[in-house]
Design an enzyme around this catalytic site. Structure first.
Site, PDB file in Angstrom:
ATOM      1  N   CYS A  52      -3.270   4.908 -10.516  1.00 29.64           N
ATOM      2  CA  CYS A  52      -4.269   4.055  -9.726  1.00 29.64           C
ATOM      3  C   CYS A  52      -4.482   4.956  -8.413  1.00 29.64           C
ATOM      4  O   CYS A  52      -3.713   5.663  -7.864  1.00 29.64           O
ATOM      5  CB  CYS A  52      -3.585   2.874  -9.508  1.00 29.64           C
ATOM      6  SG  CYS A  52      -4.564   1.663  -8.526  1.00 29.64           S
ATOM      7  N   ASP A  54      -4.165   3.729  -5.505  1.00 27.04           N
ATOM      8  CA  ASP A  54      -3.571   3.040  -4.368  1.00 27.04           C
ATOM      9  C   ASP A  54      -2.747   4.207  -3.596  1.00 27.04           C
ATOM     10  O   ASP A  54      -2.117   5.029  -4.374  1.00 27.04           O
ATOM     11  CB  ASP A  54      -2.627   2.037  -5.032  1.00 27.04           C
ATOM     12  CG  ASP A  54      -1.957   1.455  -3.906  1.00 27.04           C
ATOM     13  OD1 ASP A  54      -1.128   1.736  -3.156  1.00 27.04           O
ATOM     14  OD2 ASP A  54      -2.057   0.004  -4.020  1.00 27.04           O
ATOM     15  N   ARG A  56      -0.341   4.101  -1.882  1.00 23.98           N
ATOM     16  CA  ARG A  56       1.167   3.895  -1.794  1.00 23.98           C
ATOM     17  C   ARG A  56       2.014   4.813  -3.039  1.00 23.98           C
ATOM     18  O   ARG A  56       2.904   4.744  -3.166  1.00 23.98           O
ATOM     19  CB  ARG A  56       1.720   2.644  -1.843  1.00 23.98           C
ATOM     20  CG  ARG A  56       1.067   1.990  -0.439  1.00 23.98           C
ATOM     21  CD  ARG A  56       1.415   0.356  -0.793  1.00 23.98           C
ATOM     22  NE  ARG A  56       0.622  -0.266  -1.656  1.00 23.98           N
ATOM     23  CZ  ARG A  56       0.454  -1.478  -1.965  1.00 23.98           C
ATOM     24  NH1 ARG A  56       1.118  -2.303  -1.534  1.00 23.98           N
ATOM     25  NH2 ARG A  56      -0.289  -1.919  -3.069  1.00 23.98           N
ATOM     26  N   HIS A 108       0.795  -0.161 -11.589  1.00 26.93           N
ATOM     27  CA  HIS A 108       1.843  -0.782 -10.791  1.00 26.93           C
ATOM     28  C   HIS A 108       1.584  -2.142 -10.442  1.00 26.93           C
ATOM     29  O   HIS A 108       0.376  -2.724 -10.509  1.00 26.93           O
ATOM     30  CB  HIS A 108       1.573   0.123  -9.098  1.00 26.93           C
ATOM     31  CG  HIS A 108       0.376  -0.120  -8.596  1.00 26.93           C
ATOM     32  ND1 HIS A 108       0.233  -1.193  -7.628  1.00 26.93           N
ATOM     33  CD2 HIS A 108      -0.848   0.459  -8.595  1.00 26.93           C
ATOM     34  CE1 HIS A 108      -0.957  -1.196  -7.217  1.00 26.93           C
ATOM     35  NE2 HIS A 108      -1.827  -0.138  -7.826  1.00 26.93           N
ATOM     36  N   CYS A 111      -1.197  -4.631  -8.415  1.00 24.78           N
ATOM     37  CA  CYS A 111      -2.281  -3.765  -8.534  1.00 24.78           C
ATOM     38  C   CYS A 111      -3.834  -4.483  -7.930  1.00 24.78           C
ATOM     39  O   CYS A 111      -4.013  -5.824  -8.422  1.00 24.78           O
ATOM     40  CB  CYS A 111      -2.887  -3.320  -9.704  1.00 24.78           C
ATOM     41  SG  CYS A 111      -4.279  -2.258  -9.768  1.00 24.78           S
TER      42      CYS A 111
END
Length: 222
Positions: A52, A54, A56, A108, A111
């Site tokens: 993803c 993302d 993080r 994750h 999400c």
């Protein structure tokens, strides 16, 4: 923030990246004087990581991988769509040219893309992308609707989405042909949990999925 403060903030956050980069490069040279010589010689990654976008979830850091060991592709909700030439090109290059041994689809919990797909709302340009996740919900509607807790339902959809994207990877011709010839790559489905920083292995039955999908998606012959 005042306009002057915004300008200063942008300048500082830009400069900070280069400061971090110099520190990182110096630490790598201190650990191994030939580190960048070897890095410049070429790449032979063991893994293709499809994750993803993302911010993080830095793939190499959470998996303890060094530069040169993972070929990385990221998009919203770690999707593998056969109409997405970006991800299809990445998979083909990784399998046929880099000869990766493992393909990991990593989602994750929590999400944002999965949450958005579970929302009855027009999201404009995101609609066709999120429809792929909504299609996963449709395929597993009975199981998901039976989960009363919203967070638990979302987390289960995260897992099911990873599993379906693994299936999409297995459907590709390059993966099927490489496995028939070389017995690699093997496809894995993982989920990252922010709560403890650990990866969960969904234990994808790669060869079982391969046998199942090849009734319709057998692409092993030229």
């Amino acid at each position: 923030m005042a306009e002057k403060d915004i300008v200063n903030y942008l300048r500082e956050t830009h400069a900070r990246v280069f400061e971090y980069n110099r520190t990182w490069a110096a630490s790598k040279r201190a650990q191994d004087p030939d580190f960048f010589v070897k890095l410049a010689a070429g790449q032979q990654p063991e893994y293709l990581w499809i994750g993803c976008s993302d911010s993080r979830i830095p793939a190499e850091q959470i998996a303890g991988l060094e530069p040169g060991t993972a070929f990385v592709h990221r998009n919203i909700a770690n999707l593998v769509c056969n109409t997405d030439l970006n991800v299809m090109s990445v998979i083909t290059y990784a399998v046929e040219h880099l000869q990766v041994k493992h393909i990991v689809v990593c989602g994750h919990y929590g999400c944002g893309g999965v949450k958005a797909a579970m929302t009855a709302k027009n999201l404009g340009l995101l609609n066709p992308w999120l429809r792929n996740i909504r299609d996963v919900y449709r395929l597993h509607e009975k199981e998901l609707d039976a989960i009363e807790d919203d967070t638990a339902r979302c987390n289960r959809l995260v897992e099911l989405n990873v599993l379906e994207q693994c299936r999409n990877v297995v459907k590709t011709a390059c993966v099927q042909m490489s496995f028939a010839k070389n017995k690699f790559p093997v496809v894995h489905g993982w989920v990252f949990d922010f709560k403890d920083g650990l990866l969960k292995d969904l234990k994808v039955d790669f060869e079982g999925i391969l046998r199942e999908i090849q009734k319709i998606y057998n692409l092993t012959e030229d």
